[in-house]
Write an enzyme that holds these catalytic residues in place. Structure first.
Site, PDB file in Angstrom:
ATOM      1  CG  ASP A 115      -2.684  49.764  23.677  1.00  0.00           C
ATOM      2  OD1 ASP A 115      -2.411  50.357  22.735  1.00  0.00           O
ATOM      3  OD2 ASP A 115      -2.269  48.257  23.609  1.00  0.00           O
ATOM      4  CB  SER A 154       0.205  44.592  19.787  1.00  0.00           C
ATOM      5  OG  SER A 154       1.298  45.689  19.684  1.00  0.00           O
ATOM      6  CG  HIS A 162      -2.212  49.074  19.305  1.00  0.00           C
ATOM      7  ND1 HIS A 162      -2.161  48.808  20.558  1.00  0.00           N
ATOM      8  CD2 HIS A 162      -1.604  48.255  18.433  1.00  0.00           C
ATOM      9  CE1 HIS A 162      -1.194  47.939  20.324  1.00  0.00           C
ATOM     10  NE2 HIS A 162      -0.868  47.583  19.130  1.00  0.00           N
TER      11      HIS A 162
END
Length: 728
Positions: free
Chosen positions: A312, A620, A433
């Site tokens: 990620d 996600s 994120h």
């Protein structure tokens, strides 16, 4: 020790040896590709399928020299120097740190090697307009920017190509073939076999596409794909539009005090984590819409001795709720990278070397957390959103303000300033994120405070592939997947739903899955609300996960249809902040608040004033929920007797449609799609974002939107226990 070396030292030139193949030299493709570009026929190849691209006329990218000389004594990021030089050239003076260049030009970094220059909409030929301003010693090249048709993504075309050779091709044969076709070897890709990063001599710009397409027809080459720099910034949804009143937000004390349920983690924020147990926010008689993780914990299943790789963006693994579950490299690993302790950053193009051993140098960084240079970029925008008045904020960013005025002509100055604040705060927050994803999987609250991951006793391996601005390349992702597999992880989580389909990455995924039959790879289906999951979720063998909301409906953004395997809660903060997925944030890092007073109230998606916890939405976060469930399942199988296929089957067979309902809008759309054909729009065939066509036969509405259904952690763990018992 980390150092930079000139990029040319990483290349191998003047390679010798020829393979007797009849083929045109690739330097002839320049003119051919230019003709194709003039005709508007830009594409690259994915398993002999053309993936069309279009030019972005208002953007251009630059590649920085590896170690640019500086006229000032202090070191500064190259993108910042470019911004200053454009400012000086167009205004004649030096502006403040983050004043935007005149004439509406905006510069933003893409990782630590590239920057994207954006001009106002409607601008033609940005390179010609900027002209000599880009002829700087610290700029190695200017690069074209493309996009997918009808999309707004930014795809930078570099001179690099990822070439994969057929199995059993020796390195000598590969090098000879590379030289034969007028290519320059940059380096072999790590943690994979037979894949190389090359660049064409005298081939640049859009001609690279045609060069890669020609290489796919060369005997001995398995695939060739441009090493695009894709910009995929996570778009943070905020529950408002300009002028709208915010929805009722979280009354933290009321929710926490309203839950008398005893859990394995008392005092934590668990009552707000509806994806684990929806009853505190959705009490009886409403049906539960969570994954029933709490019951699995209560039966003693928390993911012990399981490692999940999180591939990620920034992963701030020193967050209080993550520090105890981050993977630490064991001494038994045979091929440690220099300085490797807890994961690797493949987005960084610096060289890291073991102390006193220059031969050990390798690309990347052993730290996936935010660097000082990255803080230097993000901090001014972030801090200005808190400290500047409305008038000062709009004056500091005139181009952005003009865009808001064009889009919302009736918006007041106060509303436009508030929109800018949200934009800057969301940008800073969304850089983490990867931290959000890791929290969903393996957060473990400390001293009774904090959030709980789906598998709070599992470990996570942080693997960074995104630079600032959502910068990612196929080469970085190919190496990252191979690295995670080499570290013998049990599950790989890919919360990457909008990547360009990539032949080389698909080949790498197949190779990894074949070599590791117990490894499970999970990916997000995508946030495009389209029939057909995105890439890499569509790769066969990867579990594709869509998203549901607190009500048990498909979220408005979740992709569905072809390729969808399962669904899990993904949240919908566009409805209410409390309906998002609560997880670990990153803006609590001290550097964000240096020099300014910390706010007294939460802001944006943050649950607390510094953003230690955030409420987010997206496939996600439904994907890591499933990765966490798999960690619970593998924890029940300590001897790893069950294969990937067996675990996947159990996961699907224990999922259910019972907690889910279709909205009338989805039901009506299904009726239309059933009539005109699945995978089509208005009866016109379309190319799915994944580039992979899925099953188009008629299926039920539930299967169309939810795959095999909502994941059930407790039922899955119980089924694993029964399956394992048969081996005894």
């Amino acid at each position: 020790m980390k150092r930079l070396l000139p990029w040319s030292l990483l290349t191998v030139g003047c390679l010798v040896g020829l393979i007797d193949l009849v083929r045109y030299p690739l330097d002839r493709t320049v003119a051919m590709a230019q003709t194709a570009a003039d005709e508007g026929d830009l594409y690259y190849t994915f398993y002999d399928q053309r993936i069309p691209l279009v030019e972005r006329t208002n953007q251009i990218a630059v590649e920085f020299s590896p170690n640019p000389s500086l006229t000032r004594g202090e070191q500064e990021p190259a993108y910042l120097r470019l911004q200053r030089d454009l400012q000086a050239a167009t205004q004649g003076t030096r502006g403040g740190l983050h004043d935007q260049p005149a004439a509406g030009v905006e510069v933003r970094p893409l990782g630590n090697r590239y920057a994207l220059i954006e001009l106002p909409e409607g601008t033609r030929s940005p390179a010609a307009r900027l002209g000599p301003q880009l002829e700087q010693p610290y700029i190695a090249a200017t690069l074209p920017v493309l996009s997918r048709p009808e999309a707004e993504d930014s795809i930078v075309v570099t001179p690099e190509i990822v070439v994969s050779f057929e199995p059993n091709t020796t390195e000598g044969q590969a090098r000879s073939l590379i030289a034969q076709y007028n290519l320059e070897l940059i380096r072999p890709l790590r943690f994979t076999e037979g894949r190389y990063l090359v660049r064409g001599r005298n081939i640049a710009g859009e001609a690279v596409l045609d060069a890669a397409n020609q290489l796919t027809a060369v005997p001995g080459i398995q695939s060739a794909t441009p090493n695009f720099v894709q910009s995929l910034p996570y778009r943070v949804a905020v529950p408002d539009v300009l002028g709208a009143e915010p929805a009722a937000e979280i009354d933290l004390q009321q929710v926490l005090s309203g839950s008398a349920e005893t859990t394995p983690y008392p005092g934590s924020l668990l009552p707000l984590q509806w994806h684990l147990n929806s009853q505190p926010l959705r009490p009886r008689p409403y049906r539960r819409t969570d994954i029933r993780a709490v019951e699995a914990w209560e039966q003693g299943h928390s993911g012990e001795e399981v490692v999940v790789a999180v591939i990620d963006s920034l992963i701030q693994w020193d967050h209080p709720d993550l520090a105890n579950t981050v993977y630490t490299l064991p001494a038994t690993v045979e091929d440690p990278l220099p300085g490797e302790v807890s994961g690797w950053d493949f987005s960084n193009t610096d060289l890291t070397c073991a102390k006193g051993d220059p031969d050990s140098c390798t690309l990347g960084d052993p730290d996936t957390r935010i660097s000082n240079a990255e803080l230097d970029f993000v901090r001014p925008y972030f801090q200005n959103s808190f400290v500047l008045s409305d008038a000062a904020l709009l004056a500091a960013y005139p181009r952005r303000d003009q865009n808001l005025q064009d889009r919302y002509p009736n918006a007041t100055a106060e509303q436009r300033a508030d929109a800018l604040r949200r934009t800057f705060q969301s940008y800073a927050s969304s850089q983490f994120h990867g931290t959000w994803t890791a929290g969903v999987i393996a957060a473990q609250p400390q001293n009774g405070q904090g959030i709980v991951g789906v598998a709070p006793e599992a470990e996570f391996l942080p693997v960074r592939v995104f630079g600032l601005g959502g910068e990612i390349t196929p080469a970085a992702l190919i190496e990252a997947v191979g690295y995670a597999a080499a570290r013998e992880v049990d599950v790989i989580n890919l919360s990457l739903g909008s990547l360009l389909p990539n032949w080389g990455l698909t080949d790498q995924m197949f190779a990894v899955l074949d070599r590791h039959p117990d490894l499970v790879i999970v990916a997000s289906a995508g946030n495009d609300s389209l029939d057909g999951v995105g890439f890499p979720a569509a790769i066969p063998g990867v579990i594709a996960v869509g998203a549901t909301n607190l009500e048990g409906n498909r979220t408005a953004y979740s992709s569905y249809g072809a390729g969808l395997d399962l669904v899990a809660p993904g949240g919908e903060v566009a409805r209410r902040l409390r309906e998002g997925i609560l997880t670990t944030g990153g803006t609590w890092v001290e550097g964000f608040w240096t020099g300014i007073a910390r706010p007294e109230e939460p802001w944006g998606l943050a649950l607390d004033p510094i953003g230690q916890y955030v409420s987010v939405q997206g496939t996600s976060f439904s994907a890591p929920a499933v990765s966490g469930v798999l960690a619970l399942m593998k924890g029940q199988d300590p001897d790893r007797q069950l294969s990937r296929e067996q675990l996947t089957t159990i996961l699907q067979e224990t999922a259910s449609y019972a907690p889910l309902t279709l909205t009338q809008a989805d039901a009506n759309q299904y009726r239309v799609q059933a009539e005109v054909g699945f995978g089509t729009t208005l009866a016109i065939p379309t190319v799915r974002p994944s580039g992979i066509e899925g099953e188009l036969d008629p299926i039920s509405p539930e299967a169309y939107y939810y795959g095999r259904g909502l994941v059930n952690a407790t039922a899955a763990v119980e089924a694993v226990a029964m399956a394992v018992e048969k081996f005894r």
